[in-house]
Scaffold this active site. Sequence first.
Site, PDB file in Angstrom:
ATOM      1  N   HIS A 269       5.486 -14.493  -2.352  1.00 30.74           N
ATOM      2  CA  HIS A 269       4.904 -13.197  -2.029  1.00 30.74           C
ATOM      3  C   HIS A 269       3.351 -13.147  -1.156  1.00 30.74           C
ATOM      4  O   HIS A 269       3.755 -11.975  -0.513  1.00 30.74           O
ATOM      5  CB  HIS A 269       3.823 -13.409  -3.888  1.00 30.74           C
ATOM      6  CG  HIS A 269       2.486 -12.616  -3.887  1.00 30.74           C
ATOM      7  ND1 HIS A 269       2.661 -11.489  -4.725  1.00 30.74           N
ATOM      8  CD2 HIS A 269       1.976 -12.322  -3.650  1.00 30.74           C
ATOM      9  CE1 HIS A 269       1.826 -11.068  -5.493  1.00 30.74           C
ATOM     10  NE2 HIS A 269       0.685 -11.509  -4.394  1.00 30.74           N
ATOM     11  N   GLU A 270       3.228 -14.343  -0.329  1.00 31.66           N
ATOM     12  CA  GLU A 270       1.594 -13.441   0.581  1.00 31.66           C
ATOM     13  C   GLU A 270       2.962 -13.761   1.487  1.00 31.66           C
ATOM     14  O   GLU A 270       1.689 -13.484   1.993  1.00 31.66           O
ATOM     15  CB  GLU A 270       1.163 -15.815   0.151  1.00 31.66           C
ATOM     16  CG  GLU A 270       0.290 -16.183  -1.302  1.00 31.66           C
ATOM     17  CD  GLU A 270      -0.476 -14.678  -1.501  1.00 31.66           C
ATOM     18  OE1 GLU A 270      -0.991 -13.947  -0.532  1.00 31.66           O
ATOM     19  OE2 GLU A 270      -0.988 -14.424  -2.644  1.00 31.66           O
ATOM     20  N   HIS A 273       2.146 -10.070   1.791  1.00 33.29           N
ATOM     21  CA  HIS A 273       1.532  -9.944   2.554  1.00 33.29           C
ATOM     22  C   HIS A 273       1.266  -9.774   3.903  1.00 33.29           C
ATOM     23  O   HIS A 273       0.681  -9.244   4.159  1.00 33.29           O
ATOM     24  CB  HIS A 273       0.630 -10.348   1.321  1.00 33.29           C
ATOM     25  CG  HIS A 273      -0.112 -10.165   0.738  1.00 33.29           C
ATOM     26  ND1 HIS A 273      -0.283  -9.051  -0.504  1.00 33.29           N
ATOM     27  CD2 HIS A 273      -0.507 -10.790  -1.222  1.00 33.29           C
ATOM     28  CE1 HIS A 273      -0.523  -8.568  -1.612  1.00 33.29           C
ATOM     29  NE2 HIS A 273      -0.288  -9.526  -2.207  1.00 33.29           N
ATOM     30  N   GLU A 299      -0.532  -4.882  -2.985  1.00 34.59           N
ATOM     31  CA  GLU A 299       0.970  -5.294  -3.911  1.00 34.59           C
ATOM     32  C   GLU A 299       2.068  -4.405  -3.755  1.00 34.59           C
ATOM     33  O   GLU A 299       3.562  -6.108  -3.804  1.00 34.59           O
ATOM     34  CB  GLU A 299       0.316  -5.334  -4.838  1.00 34.59           C
ATOM     35  CG  GLU A 299       0.587  -6.048  -6.544  1.00 34.59           C
ATOM     36  CD  GLU A 299       0.628  -7.796  -5.773  1.00 34.59           C
ATOM     37  OE1 GLU A 299      -0.377  -8.115  -5.154  1.00 34.59           O
ATOM     38  OE2 GLU A 299       0.376  -8.997  -7.145  1.00 34.59           O
TER      39      GLU A 299
HETATM   40 ZN    ZN Z   1      -0.580 -10.024  -4.594  1.00 32.97          ZN
END
Ligand code: ZN
Length: 505
Positions: A269-270, A273, A299
Amino acid sequence: MAGSRVEDHPSYQKLLEIMGTLEDLGGALALLNWDQSVNMPQAAAAERARQRATLARFIHEMATSDQVLGLLQELASQVDLDSLEDAPSMIRVALRDVEKRRKLPAEFVARKAEAVGIAQTHWEQAKQAKDFSLFRDDLKRIVELAIEEAELLGYEEDPYDALLDNYEPETRTADVERVFRELRDELVPMIRAIGERPQVDDSFLYLAYDRKKQWDFGIEMLKAIGFDLERGRQDYSAHPFTIGISGSDVRITTFAADDLKPALFATLHEGGHGIHDQGTPARYRRTVLGGPPGLGICESQSRLFENVIGRSKLFWSHHYPRLQEYFPEQLGGVDLDRFYKAINKVEPSLIRVEADELTYHLHIIIRFELERALIHGKLRVDQLPEAWDAKMEEYLGIRPPDPSQGVLQDTHWAIGAIGYFPTYSLGSLLASHWYQLAVTERPEVEEELAQGRCDALRAWLEERVYSYGRKLSPPKLVEAVTGGPITPRPFLEYARAKFGEIYGF
Ligand code: ZN
């Protein structure tokens, strides 16, 4: 001004200089924030809070000064503000930022900061004690402040628009409502149908997995998806996050946990980003165009790498044997198919951050509906816990046993962030749409994925999404990339195909 370019104008050079200074100060503030979550000795909390407040005040004063506004107004009159060229875009975006920030008087900002500071402490106590009444009066104040903020910022139709705009600029509540209604109407029966099917076994994900090995495998995954560790790093923190210090220094964090899912999916997830931050064109650095256009767009990148890629069979068909090498005891007897089903298990649960890809949206929709009712005065804060539980029952068929696992679970309202939640779902919906387009336009995306790599996907994202920086607001960016407004269709098609196969419905 015929014959002269705005880029050569002394006022434009001055603007670039100020934007650069603001970005440098912002990077220093980001580093203080990162350090606080990763390294800082606990005793430093109060002094660090003061250091951050001082720097934040400098930034705010410089960014909203009469000088900056004057420069921008002067320059704005000399360019076509609808142009997507770099210079007019910088002027347009910076002017919007300044005008918006100047709408909130310093007195209001200070009053909100104070209320939020106290509310956070009370929220923590209330959550600990499982007692909503300890937080109720703070939340009343925060809702009143949000209504006041909406009036100060201004709106055309709906006060919630003004709040949503803080996180997802130019996005309208009515559009979110339309998207969420369509999403809810299909998800509720889909989740119910899954509930009637035999449940998948994911018990092996909750065995003890060595943390050092998890870390090493996580680094391999970051390299596989294309997070550049020469221009970034990963550390541990209590709550994973991504923060950009500069264009060549993007930091992500992950969980330290014994079971397999938290660190692995936080890293993906990160990492998503981080790839977004690292993929922003270098020429936007030290300007207002260098950041993301909105939190939903952010997101959409993290959920793309966490879910659409990171929970796909194609990705794991390449990487799973390697994971088994790391953990022969836990996964040696688990084949790819069982692992794939386990990481995609769908089950209504109480806590949003632990929810699967489908039920997650219902957690968000519940919050969106309640926030709007509070802002519109249709729901009182006293009635909120009961309203929360009733919606959980209606949409997910479960009721929280206590408010800590219900209305008190998230920190967002305690920090005064009303209008934030919808961006999580919007991002997840966009993640599926980006992927569908990328695969259609570049078939090699899936060929590479089967070999464990994401280079073609990243190249597509850089060209079609990241190249705009902040030039386009989220709705305009979605329009530019997909040819229409945001829609849940691609996500619903993806969900029906994926979970229909897993659960056989
Ligand atoms: Zn996030």
